[in-house]
Design a protein around this motif. Structure first.
Motif, PDB file in Angstrom:
ATOM      1  N   HIS A   1      42.884  40.894  41.074  1.00  0.00           N
ATOM      2  CA  HIS A   1      44.078  41.697  41.333  1.00  0.00           C
ATOM      3  C   HIS A   1      44.333  42.799  40.305  1.00  0.00           C
ATOM      4  O   HIS A   1      45.442  43.295  40.190  1.00  0.00           O
ATOM      5  CB  HIS A   1      45.322  40.811  41.493  1.00  0.00           C
ATOM      6  N   LYS A   2      43.297  43.206  39.562  1.00  0.00           N
ATOM      7  CA  LYS A   2      43.392  44.362  38.657  1.00  0.00           C
ATOM      8  C   LYS A   2      42.985  45.594  39.466  1.00  0.00           C
ATOM      9  O   LYS A   2      42.280  45.495  40.477  1.00  0.00           O
ATOM     10  CB  LYS A   2      42.447  44.206  37.459  1.00  0.00           C
ATOM     11  N   LEU A   3      43.422  46.766  39.020  1.00  0.00           N
ATOM     12  CA  LEU A   3      43.055  47.989  39.728  1.00  0.00           C
ATOM     13  C   LEU A   3      41.563  48.258  39.610  1.00  0.00           C
ATOM     14  O   LEU A   3      40.974  48.112  38.536  1.00  0.00           O
ATOM     15  CB  LEU A   3      43.834  49.188  39.161  1.00  0.00           C
TER      16      LEU A   3
ATOM     17  N   LYS B   1      43.509  47.367  44.556  1.00  0.00           N
ATOM     18  CA  LYS B   1      43.370  46.239  43.635  1.00  0.00           C
ATOM     19  C   LYS B   1      42.177  45.365  44.017  1.00  0.00           C
ATOM     20  O   LYS B   1      41.820  45.255  45.187  1.00  0.00           O
ATOM     21  CB  LYS B   1      44.642  45.385  43.636  1.00  0.00           C
TER      22      LYS B   1
END
Length: 186
Positions: free
Chosen positions: A27-29, A22
């Motif tokens: 906090h996105k992939l 992440k």
């Protein structure tokens, strides 16, 4: 006709992959190209979230590759040791706890024997070696033989197989097989 956003989403899905890491900012992939670089390695990832712009450092990608290599070697090691335990003929698996690292070198002869064993192990990686370890009971012949075998496995990243045969134990098993009709027929 599809929208530009749909076209970009389709292209992103076709060319990039997520890999479980992440973005530390949003906090996105993270995404990385599905193809490999010129060295045949996976490339570093980046965040595709608009306005974020986070790009993973190549060193982190390299660390992950090294972790994957370590895991692969551990898997090969487990396989090699599993084969060693199943295929070997010995009265006790304790013999496999012996290595060069825990061989006692209190005398000049023990130091010489350890050097000889290490040289055998090093040569085994490149050529066929015939060696004979002789000496009185309790002088460390078995210890050094197992050390050679384990060092050979390690030098080959556990991609080779080895077995240990305790000669007296093998003879006992053969005698039992000859005298026991059920075992002899197998």
């Amino acid at each position: 006709m599809e929208s530009v956003a749909d076209a970009f989403a389709e292209m992103e899905e076709r060319l990039f992959e997520t890999y479980g890491i992440k973005c530390p900012k949003c906090h996105k992939l993270l995404l990385r190209p599905k193809i490999f670089n010129k060295k045949g390695e996976k490339m570093a990832g980046a965040c595709a979230t608009p306005g974020c712009g986070y790009k993973e450092a190549d060193s982190k990608a390299k660390e992950r590759r090294n972790e994957n290599v370590d895991l692969t070697i551990k898997a090969y090691k487990n396989d090699a040791y599993g084969y060693l335990e199943k295929a070997s003929v010995t009265s006790s698996l304790k013999v496999f706890s012996k290595s060069f690292a825990n061989y006692s070198t209190g005398t000049v002869n023990e130091k010489r024997a350890l050097t000889y064993a290490r040289n055998i192990s090093a040569k085994l990686c490149d050529e066929t070696v015939h060696a004979l370890l002789v000496g009185q009971t309790g002088t460390g012949k078995t210890h050094l033989a197992v050390g050679i075998m384990l060092d050979y496995l390690k030098r080959n990243n556990y991609m080779k197989k080895a077995m240990f045969i305790d000669f007296p134990q093998l003879m006992d098993q053969l005698k039992m097989g000859i005298s026991n009709d059920d075992i002899g027929k197998k």
